[in-house]
Scaffold this motif. Structure first.
Motif, PDB file in Angstrom:
ATOM      1  N   LYS A 262     -16.719  -1.656 -16.908  1.00 49.64           N
ATOM      2  CA  LYS A 262     -18.155  -1.438 -16.347  1.00 49.64           C
ATOM      3  C   LYS A 262     -18.757  -0.307 -16.343  1.00 49.64           C
ATOM      4  O   LYS A 262     -20.023   0.113 -16.149  1.00 49.64           O
ATOM      5  N   ASP A 263     -17.863   0.980 -16.035  1.00 52.36           N
ATOM      6  CA  ASP A 263     -18.563   2.291 -16.174  1.00 52.36           C
ATOM      7  C   ASP A 263     -19.276   2.714 -17.167  1.00 52.36           C
ATOM      8  O   ASP A 263     -20.045   3.694 -16.986  1.00 52.36           O
TER       9      ASP A 263
ATOM     10  N   ILE B  55     -10.713   4.734 -15.942  1.00 53.99           N
ATOM     11  CA  ILE B  55     -12.255   4.483 -16.137  1.00 53.99           C
ATOM     12  C   ILE B  55     -11.987   2.736 -16.525  1.00 53.99           C
ATOM     13  O   ILE B  55     -11.136   2.417 -17.209  1.00 53.99           O
ATOM     14  N   GLU B  56     -12.957   2.224 -16.069  1.00 57.79           N
ATOM     15  CA  GLU B  56     -13.086   0.727 -16.546  1.00 57.79           C
ATOM     16  C   GLU B  56     -14.200   0.399 -17.438  1.00 57.79           C
ATOM     17  O   GLU B  56     -15.382   1.159 -17.349  1.00 57.79           O
TER      18      GLU B  56
ATOM     19  N   ASN C 136     -15.575  11.695 -14.528  1.00 56.35           N
ATOM     20  CA  ASN C 136     -14.849  10.518 -14.314  1.00 56.35           C
ATOM     21  C   ASN C 136     -13.491  10.451 -14.824  1.00 56.35           C
ATOM     22  O   ASN C 136     -12.667   9.749 -14.453  1.00 56.35           O
TER      23      ASN C 136
END
Length: 391
Positions: free
Chosen positions: A214-215, A211-212, A309
């Motif tokens: 921005k997600d 996961i980043e 995710n």
């Protein structure tokens, strides 16, 4: 600490199935908590999967660290609401004692193998662990926890409409009011489980790079926490560790938001109900420990995000599938060759077979596998096959 009138208290406690002289210097739920901490099942949680299989890294959460985090959150909420902190802590620490190796992948495998024999769930197995499988005392099997602790474990997910046969048997000899809600303390332990795994699974997903940031920007609660943390980070002087500090700050803010909302909404619910005894909480037609509608909706979106995710990420899927296959194959090998079980488990299987034929033997095999750590399950499979599907 002065407890609220609707908190579980010694004067209204229902005791233990096997009567014991209570310990001096500890109330019954401090004693329950200590028994949980000293149990075999609690000790092996350190090598059981939360999301990432244990050998993938030393810094990812395990069932043990998850349980400790649940307890910390739950105790904070219970203390603020003047509830029984010791009972709450006991239930938070004990809620995953029945979890199989490889997390929910192992649970799915055992549920599949036992689908014709009353199934398998880690919640039911936790109760089985503390009432039967722990064998530390001369006078009884299990930990002989108080009625209130057993009730909280049995109703971790709320009232039980369709109890499995083992829980039905317990309930016949020691009624747990299965169709009612549990105590406020048990409800806090349950919802604190959600807070802990949502926030800390986000943390592990960020740490693993699945996961980043921005997600997360448009995710309720989390997006707001990220925005505020980024504003604060503009003043951060530790330039060599900005991303790490940002991750910790976001997760702290998420937990703080959820806990503050839970305390306020539950306090409002209690004010509206005006309960006088723990039974008023149990007899209420809805769960008294709740988020506000806005945060409840946001929490559901966090859950959906994690499933899409993180839990369904191809890297997680690969390891989960391997763990699921390993547990399934291990079960098949042992069910076809009971003489491959360690001696004490062979004896249990033979005794169960005399009473219940095949279903009893398979339940013993399920108990054996459910009690394994990830590492032990891999080693046991290798011992039985000389092959490794987790290389």
């Amino acid at each position: 600490m002065n407890l609220a009138p609707y908190a579980v208290q010694e004067k209204t406690a229902r005791g233990r199935f096997y009567p014991e002289t209570e310990a001096q210097g500890r109330n019954p739920w401090q004693r329950d908590r200590d028994r949980v901490i000293h149990s075999t099942a609690f000790r092996v949680l350190q090598y059981k999967t939360q999301v990432f299989i244990n050998h993938e890294g030393d810094f990812f959460r395990t069932r043990l660290t998850h349980s400790l985090e649940v307890a910390q959150i739950a105790c904070s909420v219970a203390r603020a609401l003047k509830l029984n902190v010791d009972l709450t802590e006991c239930l938070a620490l004990a809620h995953d004692l029945g979890h199989s190796p490889f997390g929910h992948a192992g649970e799915r495998a055992l549920a599949k193998m036992m689908q014709d024999y009353n199934g398998f769930s880690h919640n039911d197995q936790s109760l089985r662990q503390v009432t039967l499988l722990e064998q530390q005392y001369i006078a009884f099997n299990g930990l002989n926890l108080t009625w209130e602790s057993l009730e909280g474990l049995a109703k971790h997910n709320g009232p039980v409409d369709n109890p499995d046969p083992y829980l039905e048997r317990i309930n016949r000899s020691y009624p747990l009011d299965l169709f009612n809600y549990a105590s406020a303390e048990a409800q806090i332990a349950s919802i604190s489980d959600d807070i802990a795994y949502h926030s800390h699974d986000l943390d592990d997903g960020l740490r693993a790079g699945l996961i980043e940031f921005k997600d997360l920007e448009d995710l309720p609660v989390v997006g707001e926490a990220l925005y505020e943390a980024r504003k604060q980070m503009e003043q951060c002087k530790f330039k060599d560790s900005l991303q790490k500090r940002l991750r910790y700050e976001v997760i702290r803010r998420v937990i703080d938001c959820l806990v503050r909302d839970l305390k306020k909404q539950t306090a409002d619910n209690l004010s509206g109900l005006n309960p006088k005894t723990p039974e008023d909480i149990r007899n209420c037609t809805y769960g008294i420990v709740q988020f506000s509608p806005k945060i409840m909706e946001g929490n559901q979106k966090i859950r959906k995000f994690l499933y899409q995710n993180l839990y369904s990420h191809w890297r997680v899927n690969r390891m989960s599938r391997k763990g699921e296959l390993l547990v399934q194959h291990l079960f098949e090998i042992l069910s076809e060759n009971v003489d491959l079980l360690p001696k004490k488990w062979q004896i249990r299987a033979l005794e169960a077979g005399k009473r219940k034929q095949k279903s009893g033997i398979l339940r013993v095999i399920t108990d054996y596998i459910a009690g394994m750590t990830d590492r032990y399950a891999i080693e046991e499979y290798q011992r039985l096959t000389d092959l490794s599907i987790l290389s």
